[in-house]
Design a protein around this motif. Structure first.
Motif, PDB file in Angstrom:
ATOM      1  N   MET A   1       0.930  -4.809   2.829  1.00 60.37           N
ATOM      2  CA  MET A   1       1.418  -4.251   1.668  1.00 60.37           C
ATOM      3  C   MET A   1       0.616  -3.074   0.851  1.00 60.37           C
ATOM      4  SD  MET A   1       4.116  -5.815   0.515  1.00 60.37           S
ATOM      5  CE  MET A   1       4.332  -6.775  -0.858  1.00 60.37           C
ATOM      6  N   LYS A   2      -0.950  -3.269   0.900  1.00 57.90           N
ATOM      7  CA  LYS A   2      -1.758  -2.214   0.419  1.00 57.90           C
ATOM      8  C   LYS A   2      -1.501  -0.987   1.476  1.00 57.90           C
ATOM      9  CE  LYS A   2      -5.415  -4.394  -2.147  1.00 57.90           C
ATOM     10  NZ  LYS A   2      -6.605  -4.611  -2.039  1.00 57.90           N
ATOM     11  N   LYS A   3      -1.441  -1.175   2.615  1.00 56.28           N
ATOM     12  CA  LYS A   3      -1.437   0.198   3.569  1.00 56.28           C
ATOM     13  C   LYS A   3      -0.126   0.761   3.242  1.00 56.28           C
ATOM     14  CE  LYS A   3       0.538  -2.677   7.516  1.00 56.28           C
ATOM     15  NZ  LYS A   3       2.050  -2.018   7.393  1.00 56.28           N
ATOM     16  N   ASP A   4       0.808   0.355   2.884  1.00 55.77           N
ATOM     17  CA  ASP A   4       2.170   1.044   2.294  1.00 55.77           C
ATOM     18  C   ASP A   4       1.782   1.827   1.211  1.00 55.77           C
ATOM     19  OD1 ASP A   4       3.053   0.032   4.804  1.00 55.77           O
ATOM     20  OD2 ASP A   4       3.860  -1.647   3.472  1.00 55.77           O
ATOM     21  N   ILE A   5       0.961   1.808   0.534  1.00 54.78           N
ATOM     22  CA  ILE A   5       0.908   2.436  -0.968  1.00 54.78           C
ATOM     23  C   ILE A   5       0.060   3.798  -0.608  1.00 54.78           C
ATOM     24  CG2 ILE A   5      -0.311   2.394  -3.197  1.00 54.78           C
ATOM     25  CD1 ILE A   5      -0.221  -0.589  -3.150  1.00 54.78           C
ATOM     26  N   GLU A   6       0.739   4.870  -0.929  1.00 53.72           N
ATOM     27  CA  GLU A   6       0.117   6.126  -0.884  1.00 53.72           C
ATOM     28  C   GLU A   6      -0.373   6.694  -2.020  1.00 53.72           C
ATOM     29  OE1 GLU A   6       1.877  10.537   0.576  1.00 53.72           O
ATOM     30  OE2 GLU A   6       2.491   8.643   1.585  1.00 53.72           O
ATOM     31  N   ILE A   7      -1.529   6.928  -2.052  1.00 54.31           N
ATOM     32  CA  ILE A   7      -2.251   7.652  -3.245  1.00 54.31           C
ATOM     33  C   ILE A   7      -2.431   8.935  -2.782  1.00 54.31           C
ATOM     34  CG2 ILE A   7      -4.291   7.579  -4.553  1.00 54.31           C
ATOM     35  CD1 ILE A   7      -4.800   4.679  -3.697  1.00 54.31           C
ATOM     36  N   PRO A   8      -1.558   9.884  -3.912  1.00 51.43           N
ATOM     37  CA  PRO A   8      -1.855  11.497  -3.637  1.00 51.43           C
ATOM     38  C   PRO A   8      -3.387  11.883  -3.925  1.00 51.43           C
ATOM     39  CG  PRO A   8      -0.444  10.848  -5.654  1.00 51.43           C
ATOM     40  CD  PRO A   8      -0.957   9.413  -4.932  1.00 51.43           C
ATOM     41  N   GLN A   9      -3.455  12.771  -3.124  1.00 50.00           N
ATOM     42  CA  GLN A   9      -4.966  13.484  -3.443  1.00 50.00           C
ATOM     43  C   GLN A   9      -4.790  14.581  -4.467  1.00 50.00           C
ATOM     44  OE1 GLN A   9      -7.223  12.133  -1.653  1.00 50.00           O
ATOM     45  NE2 GLN A   9      -8.896  13.481  -2.080  1.00 50.00           N
ATOM     46  N   VAL A  10      -5.597  14.620  -5.199  1.00 48.55           N
ATOM     47  CA  VAL A  10      -5.681  15.732  -6.395  1.00 48.55           C
ATOM     48  C   VAL A  10      -6.295  16.931  -5.673  1.00 48.55           C
ATOM     49  CG1 VAL A  10      -6.609  16.587  -8.615  1.00 48.55           C
ATOM     50  CG2 VAL A  10      -5.629  14.078  -8.285  1.00 48.55           C
TER      51      VAL A  10
END
Length: 135
Positions: free
Chosen positions: A1-10
């Motif tokens: 589940m956590k691996k599917d979350i994409e956090i965009p880079q600023v």
């Protein structure tokens, strides 16, 4: 589940502290600017700031200040706030949150204690004046 979350880079969004003359205080004071050096407009921008640290052996912190901007156009700047002379000895933290399209971005920018001085200035993009930059 956590691996599917994409956090965009600023990228290409940063803060700069610039020293300017203040007619109110009759001296030079430091102002913090949000610099959008990207090709995208930033929508629904929220900036939360605070200062914290140890001063004379005692833990100090300021209250939270909140600033909201509906839009920060591409390749532009927005003045956020003045930094009081007494809190330059503390860490000054700014949490910036915004949307590009439907994607939420957020990043914490920290001016370390004693780092907002003329000793650490460099030219600020877009403003073309000297200032202390945090990326």
């Amino acid at each position: 589940m956590k691996k599917d979350i994409e956090i965009p880079q600023v990228e290409n969004v940063f803060l700069a502290a610039v020293q300017e003359w203040s007619d109110d205080f009759m001296e030079k004071v430091w102002y913090v600017y949000l610099i959008n050096d990207s090709d995208f407009d930033l929508d629904s921008v929220m900036v939360v700031s605070k200062a914290f640290g140890t001063l004379y052996g005692e833990m100090k912190k300021t209250s939270l200040l909140r600033h909201a901007f509906m839009k920060v156009p591409a390749v532009s700047v927005v003045k956020i706030e003045m930094i009081e002379q007494s809190v330059l000895q503390l860490n000054n933290e700014f949490m910036v949150t915004y949307f590009i399209g439907s994607t939420l971005y957020d990043k914490k920018f920290t001016f370390r204690a004693q780092s907002i001085t003329p000793d650490y200035v460099e030219e600020v993009p877009i403003l073309f004046v000297d200032g202390v930059i945090v990326r």
